[in-house]
Design an enzyme around this catalytic site. Structure first.
Site, PDB file in Angstrom:
ATOM      1  N   THR A   1       0.787  -1.228   0.000  1.00  0.00           N
ATOM      2  CA  THR A   1       0.000   0.000   0.000  1.00  0.00           C
ATOM      3  C   THR A   1       0.824   1.287   0.000  1.00  0.00           C
ATOM      4  OG1 THR A   1      -1.385  -1.220   1.505  1.00  0.00           O
ATOM      5  CG2 THR A   1      -1.768   1.147   1.400  1.00  0.00           C
TER       6      THR A   1
ATOM      7  N   ARG B   1     -11.886 -10.070  -1.366  1.00  0.00           N
ATOM      8  CA  ARG B   1     -11.171  -9.775  -0.109  1.00  0.00           C
ATOM      9  C   ARG B   1     -10.853  -8.271  -0.013  1.00  0.00           C
ATOM     10  NH1 ARG B   1      -6.018  -7.199   1.125  1.00  0.00           N
ATOM     11  NH2 ARG B   1      -5.261  -8.060   3.060  1.00  0.00           N
TER      12      ARG B   1
ATOM     13  N   ASP C   1      -7.067  -3.537   5.002  1.00  0.00           N
ATOM     14  CA  ASP C   1      -7.253  -2.391   5.888  1.00  0.00           C
ATOM     15  C   ASP C   1      -7.390  -1.069   5.143  1.00  0.00           C
ATOM     16  OD1 ASP C   1      -4.530  -2.876   5.117  1.00  0.00           O
ATOM     17  OD2 ASP C   1      -3.949  -1.245   6.450  1.00  0.00           O
TER      18      ASP C   1
HETATM   19  N1  GLY Z   1      -2.400  -3.235   3.457  1.00  0.00           N
HETATM   20  C1  GLY Z   1      -3.043  -3.601   2.267  1.00  0.00           C
HETATM   21  C2  GLY Z   1      -3.913  -4.758   2.358  1.00  0.00           C
HETATM   22  O1  GLY Z   1      -3.741  -5.598   3.221  1.00  0.00           O
HETATM   23  O2  GLY Z   1      -4.791  -4.878   1.535  1.00  0.00           O
END
Ligand code: GLY
Length: 350
Positions: A210, A238, A241
Site C-alpha cells: 500500500t 477480499r 485495511d
Molecule cells: N495493506 C493492504 C492490504 O492488506 O490490503
C-alpha cells in the site's frame, strides 16, 4: 517502482540532500520537523508521491488536495500493489481499495473497485458528494462512471500478467511477507514470484505494498490518503485495511494522523491507525504510539507474527514524525521545506 539507486538520482535532480537514516528522523532533539508543511508516505514510491503532494503543500495549499494528488501519482505508476498496473486477485482481476480523510473528520472510501484508474479520487467524491462513507464493487464503479471517471480496459499490465502466470503455476494461497529484509532472494520468474511468498527480487527491488500518505499543511491541518490493490492473488472480494477508516488511515485534527501498510487483516483487528492516534492523544510520540500498536499485533499473533509484516507511520500536531514495523525493511519518505529523504523505520524483529 523506484530502487534506492534510482532514488538517489531522483533526489540529486531535485537538488535535495538525500540520506537514509535509521529510526524516526528528527530535525531537532524533540523529534520535531521544523516548520510546516510536512508530508510522509510509505515505501520508496512515496518519494514521487510526496513530490506530487508538494506541488500543493509547498504553495500553501490544503493537505486534503495534497494527499489526493500525491497518491494519484502512485496510482499512475507501474506498481505491484497500487493502481491498475498492480497484481490481480486469484481470479485474474485487479480490484482496488482506497480511502481519504480530512481535517474535519470527513471521510470517503471505495473498495473492490474495478477498471477505474484513480480510486482515491473516487473516494474523495464519495466523501464530498454522497451522504455515505463507503461504496464498494459495482456500486462504487457505477458512481465513478456517473461522476465522469473513464472505465478503463479490463486488461492486466505486462508485469502483472507475468506475475499472475507465475503464481498460477503453484496457486499457493498464503499470507504475504512484505518487504521483509533477510529473506532469500529468488530469481524473477521462479517459484515465489508474487506477494504471497516471502521474497526479494534478484534485481534488489522490494515487493511493495500500500501507499499511505499523511500531511500537515501550512495552517497546521491534517489529511490522509491510502490506496492499494491489496494482497496480490487474494481471494476475490477480499478487502484489507486500506479502505477501512480507522484501520488503514485515521486523521484527528486535534491530535495528528496515521496510516498503515502490510497485512491488512492484522491492522483491522486492532483498528490500527485509530489506535495509534488515540495513543498520541494520550501524549505518546508518534514513534512510541506506532511501536505500542505493533507490539499489540505481535502479542495477538504469537509465533505467527514472524510470518507477517505490518507498519504504521504517523505525525502529530507538533510536527513530530514516527514509524514502527514488525520486521526490518519498512521505510518511508518524508518531505518538508528543507529536505526530502527516505527513513528506515525501527522494528521489533530483524
Ligand atoms: N495493506 C493492504 C492490504 O492488506 O490490503
Amino acid at each position: 517502482m523506484i530502487n534506492r539507486r534510482k532514488f538517489i538520482r531522483a533526489s540529486a535532480f531535485t537538488g535535495f540532500a538525500s540520506l537514509f537514516t535509521k529510526g524516526a528522523w528528527s530535525m531537532d532533539e524533540t523529534g520535531t520537523v521544523k516548520g510546516k508543511p510536512v508530508v510522509i508516505s510509505t515505501w520508496d514510491a512515496g518519494i514521487r508521491a510526496n513530490n506530487a503532494a508538494w506541488e500543493i503543500l509547498g504553495n500553501g495549499g490544503r493537505a486534503l488536495d495534497a494527499v489526493e494528488k500525491g497518491v494519484m501519482q502512485t496510482e499512475s505508476e507501474q506498481n505491484c500493489c497500487v493502481g491498475l498496473g498492480a497484481n490481480p486477485d486469484r481470479d485474474g482481476f485487479v480490484t482496488l481499495d482506497a480511502c481519504i480523510m480530512d481535517e474535519f473528520s470527513n471521510c470517503g472510501s471505495v473498495a473492490f473497485l474495478e477498471r477505474i484508474k484513480h480510486p482515491i479520487a473516487v473516494a474523495r467524491r464519495v466523501m464530498e458528494k454522497t451522504p455515505h462513507v463507503m461504496l464498494v464493487g459495482s456500486g462504487a464503479q457505477q458512481f465513478a462512471v456517473a461522476e465522469g471517471f473513464p472505465l478503463e480496459e479490463q486488461k492486466l499490465s505486462p508485469n502483472a500478467q507475468k506475475n499472475y502466470e507465475n503464481w498460477l503455476k503453484t496457486s499457493e494461497y498464503k499470507p504475504p511477507a512484505i518487504n521483509v529484509e533477510n529473506l532469500p532472494v529468488v530469481q524473477k520468474g521462479k517459484q515465489g514470484h508474487g506477494p504471497f511468498a516471502p521474497y526479494k527480487l534478484a534485481n534488489g527491488e522490494w515487493n511493495h505494498d500500500t501507499i499511505g500518505m499523511v500531511a500537515m499543511d501550512t495552517n497546521g491541518n491534517f489529511s490522509g490518503s491510502c490506496t492499494t490493490s491489496g494482497a496480490g492473488f487474494k481471494m476475490r472480494g477480499r478487502l484489507g485495511d486500506s479502505p477501512v477508516i480507522g484501520a488503514g488511515l485515521f486523521v484527528d485534527n486535534e491530535v495528528g494522523a496515521c496510516t498503515a501498510t502490510g497485512q491488512g487483516e492484522d491492522v483491522i483487528r486492532v483498528a490500527g491507525s485509530h489506535s495509534v492516534v488515540e495513543l498520541m492523544r494520550q501524549g505518546l510520540s508518534p514513534e512510541v504510539a506506532c511501536k505500542k500498536i505493533i507490539e499489540r499485533i505481535v502479542k495477538i499473533k504469537g509465533a505467527k507474527a514472524k510470518e507477517i509484516q505490518v507498519a504504521f507511520l504517523a505525525v502529530n500536531k507538533k510536527g513530530q514524525v514516527g514509524a514502527y514495523s514488525i520486521h526490518k525493511g519498512f521505510e518511508y519518505a518524508i518531505r518538508t521545506n528543507e529536505m526530502e529523504k527516505m527513513v528506515k523505520a525501527k522494528s521489533i524483529m530483524d
